[in-house]
Scaffold this motif. Structure first.
Motif, mmCIF file in Angstrom:
data_model
loop_
_atom_site.group_PDB
_atom_site.id
_atom_site.type_symbol
_atom_site.label_atom_id
_atom_site.label_comp_id
_atom_site.label_asym_id
_atom_site.label_seq_id
_atom_site.Cartn_x
_atom_site.Cartn_y
_atom_site.Cartn_z
ATOM 1 N N ILE A 164 0.829 -1.205 0.000
ATOM 2 C CA ILE A 164 0.000 0.000 0.000
ATOM 3 C C ILE A 164 0.862 1.252 0.000
ATOM 4 O O ILE A 164 0.585 2.222 -0.720
ATOM 5 C CB ILE A 164 -0.944 -0.019 1.217
ATOM 6 N N ALA A 165 1.946 1.241 0.774
ATOM 7 C CA ALA A 165 2.814 2.423 0.836
ATOM 8 C C ALA A 165 3.491 2.690 -0.513
ATOM 9 O O ALA A 165 3.496 3.821 -1.004
ATOM 10 C CB ALA A 165 3.870 2.232 1.925
ATOM 11 N N CYS A 166 4.036 1.652 -1.112
ATOM 12 C CA CYS A 166 4.705 1.834 -2.408
ATOM 13 C C CYS A 166 3.706 2.162 -3.505
ATOM 14 O O CYS A 166 3.992 2.961 -4.405
ATOM 15 C CB CYS A 166 5.501 0.579 -2.763
ATOM 16 N N GLY A 167 2.520 1.539 -3.457
ATOM 17 C CA GLY A 167 1.490 1.868 -4.437
ATOM 18 C C GLY A 167 1.039 3.307 -4.309
ATOM 19 O O GLY A 167 0.810 4.005 -5.307
ATOM 20 N N ALA A 168 0.897 3.797 -3.066
ATOM 21 C CA ALA A 168 0.514 5.191 -2.856
ATOM 22 C C ALA A 168 1.597 6.139 -3.360
ATOM 23 O O ALA A 168 1.293 7.182 -3.956
ATOM 24 C CB ALA A 168 0.235 5.437 -1.380
ATOM 25 N N ALA A 169 2.859 5.786 -3.134
ATOM 26 C CA ALA A 169 3.954 6.629 -3.632
ATOM 27 C C ALA A 169 3.953 6.679 -5.151
ATOM 28 O O ALA A 169 4.154 7.743 -5.759
ATOM 29 C CB ALA A 169 5.293 6.100 -3.115
ATOM 30 N N ALA A 170 3.730 5.521 -5.788
ATOM 31 C CA ALA A 170 3.677 5.492 -7.253
ATOM 32 C C ALA A 170 2.519 6.324 -7.770
ATOM 33 O O ALA A 170 2.652 7.057 -8.762
ATOM 34 C CB ALA A 170 3.560 4.048 -7.744
ATOM 35 N N GLY A 171 1.369 6.244 -7.096
ATOM 36 C CA GLY A 171 0.232 7.065 -7.503
ATOM 37 C C GLY A 171 0.489 8.550 -7.296
ATOM 38 O O GLY A 171 0.098 9.380 -8.124
ATOM 39 N N TRP A 172 1.173 8.894 -6.202
ATOM 40 C CA TRP A 172 1.496 10.301 -5.947
ATOM 41 C C TRP A 172 2.410 10.861 -7.040
ATOM 42 O O TRP A 172 2.250 12.003 -7.474
ATOM 43 C CB TRP A 172 2.151 10.434 -4.586
ATOM 44 N N LEU A 173 3.350 10.061 -7.483
ATOM 45 C CA LEU A 173 4.240 10.514 -8.557
ATOM 46 C C LEU A 173 3.475 10.764 -9.849
ATOM 47 O O LEU A 173 3.906 11.564 -10.678
ATOM 48 C CB LEU A 173 5.341 9.477 -8.797
ATOM 49 N N GLN A 174 2.341 10.095 -10.029
ATOM 50 C CA GLN A 174 1.527 10.313 -11.224
ATOM 51 C C GLN A 174 0.632 11.543 -11.087
ATOM 52 O O GLN A 174 0.480 12.308 -12.039
ATOM 53 C CB GLN A 174 0.657 9.077 -11.507
ATOM 54 N N VAL A 175 0.040 11.743 -9.916
ATOM 55 C CA VAL A 175 -0.906 12.853 -9.772
ATOM 56 C C VAL A 175 -0.212 14.197 -9.602
ATOM 57 O O VAL A 175 -0.846 15.243 -9.752
ATOM 58 C CB VAL A 175 -1.862 12.618 -8.583
ATOM 59 N N THR A 176 1.070 14.195 -9.272
ATOM 60 C CA THR A 176 1.763 15.473 -9.113
ATOM 61 C C THR A 176 2.085 16.120 -10.452
ATOM 62 O O THR A 176 2.286 17.328 -10.528
ATOM 63 C CB THR A 176 3.067 15.283 -8.331
#
Length: 331
Positions: A232-244
């Motif tokens: 979940i933590a790594c998936g959230a980080a990957a998603g954050w890199l996309q939405v930024t």
């Protein structure tokens, strides 16, 4: 749905070609002999002759295609006419006065999250583009299963979470009118981006939860818990890199040639995925000192994504060139 079936069939060809490398040589020879007998059958050879351009075979294939097109057109025409007739005969259903009303004021973030999740689940085109990604992971799983056994479910859960959260978050933020809606909404932009991140992470996190639960049931509860937390933590980080860093892209092209995706962010997410999966793999071998070091580096990388990577504004000119819709200024 035809595209979903075609995607599964094409990925199946890839799996068959790669899967034979994990079989004993005797089994491979037997399978090749059976395949040779299958492709030597007159009907299959007839299709091959059409592929070589032989006139008679091409004519026959064209006739078969015409029959299927005619049948499909007739069935769809009847369905369309029947739907129109039924639609005109349906009276609007009255809702009871005590029924709960769903209004916009209940929460923009909640509404955005649910809307994007429904769009992801109900979009056959998106499924056709995303599902083969999961199938391409299987050969690597088969190759490593003989060495890692059931503990391989931990790294797999993290890979699934990162890879699919990247793709689905890019879809929920970059698809056609998404950027328009974010910029025109009175809700703070950060909250909407986080809602779209959560929508892109929801399904991958669910799959990771199932995999880690199976891992815990099979006798590795701590590894399952560790795998779920890091997935979940790594998936959230990957998603954050996309939405930024949003790149507006037509929805049909979001998954093509990296459309809608932040390339530097994608490379960073892949690095996090590789390090995190490696750490969980080492943890599965009970080398806890090495696993602690690697997973600690993963945690620092995840934390660095949220702390050091900030949201980037998109200028009107860049938005106009990257999307088919109107620019925010003209909106």
């Amino acid at each position: 749905w035809a595209q979903v079936v075609a995607a599964l069939l094409s990925a199946g060809v890839y799996l068959v070609l790669q899967g034979q490398n994990f079989l004993p040589i005797e089994t491979r020879v037997e399978m090749l002999a059976q395949a040779d007998r299958f492709f030597s059958h007159p009907l299959v050879a007839f299709i091959a002759r059409g592929g070589r351009g032989e006139a008679l075979a091409l004519l026959a294939l064209a006739g078969i295609t015409a029959v299927f097109v005619a049948l499909t057109t007739r069935v769809l025409a009847r369905m369309f006419i029947g739907g129109v007739q039924e639609g005109s005969a349906i009276a609007p259903e009255r809702k009871p006065s005590h029924a709960r009303r769903h209004v916009f004021a209940e929460g923009v973030v909640r509404a955005t999250f649910l809307k994007d999740v429904r769009l992801i689940v109900r979009d056959p085109l998106l499924l056709a583009q995303v599902l083969p990604t999961a199938l391409y992971i299987l050969p690597a799983v088969f190759g490593m299963a003989k060495f890692a056994g059931v503990t391989l479910l931990g790294p797999i859960s993290l890979v699934v979470a990162v890879q699919f959260s990247m793709a689905l978050t890019a879809v929920s933020t970059a698809g056609e009118e998404c950027w328009d809606l974010i910029r025109m909404s009175p809700t703070p932009e950060l909250r909407l981006r986080l809602a779209k991140l959560a929508a892109g992470l929801a399904l991958p996190a669910g799959v990771s939860f199932v995999l880690c639960t199976v891992l815990a049931i099979l006798g590795h509860p701590w590894l399952g818990l560790l795998g779920l937390v890091y997935s979940i933590a790594c998936g959230a980080a990957a998603g954050w890199l996309q939405v930024t860093r949003i790149k507006p892209t037509p929805r049909r092209d979001v998954m093509k040639r990296g459309g809608g995706q932040n390339r530097p962010g994608s490379l960073m997410a892949i690095l996090i995925m590789m390090v995190g999966a490696g750490g969980l793999g080492v943890a599965g071998t009970t080398h806890w000192i090495a696993a602690t070091v690697i997973l600690g580096i993963t945690a620092l990388l995840v934390l660095g994504c949220f702390v050091l990577v900030g949201m980037t504004e998109i200028g009107g000119r860049e938005f106009s060139s990257g999307s088919t819709t109107a620019s925010p200024g003209s909106a």
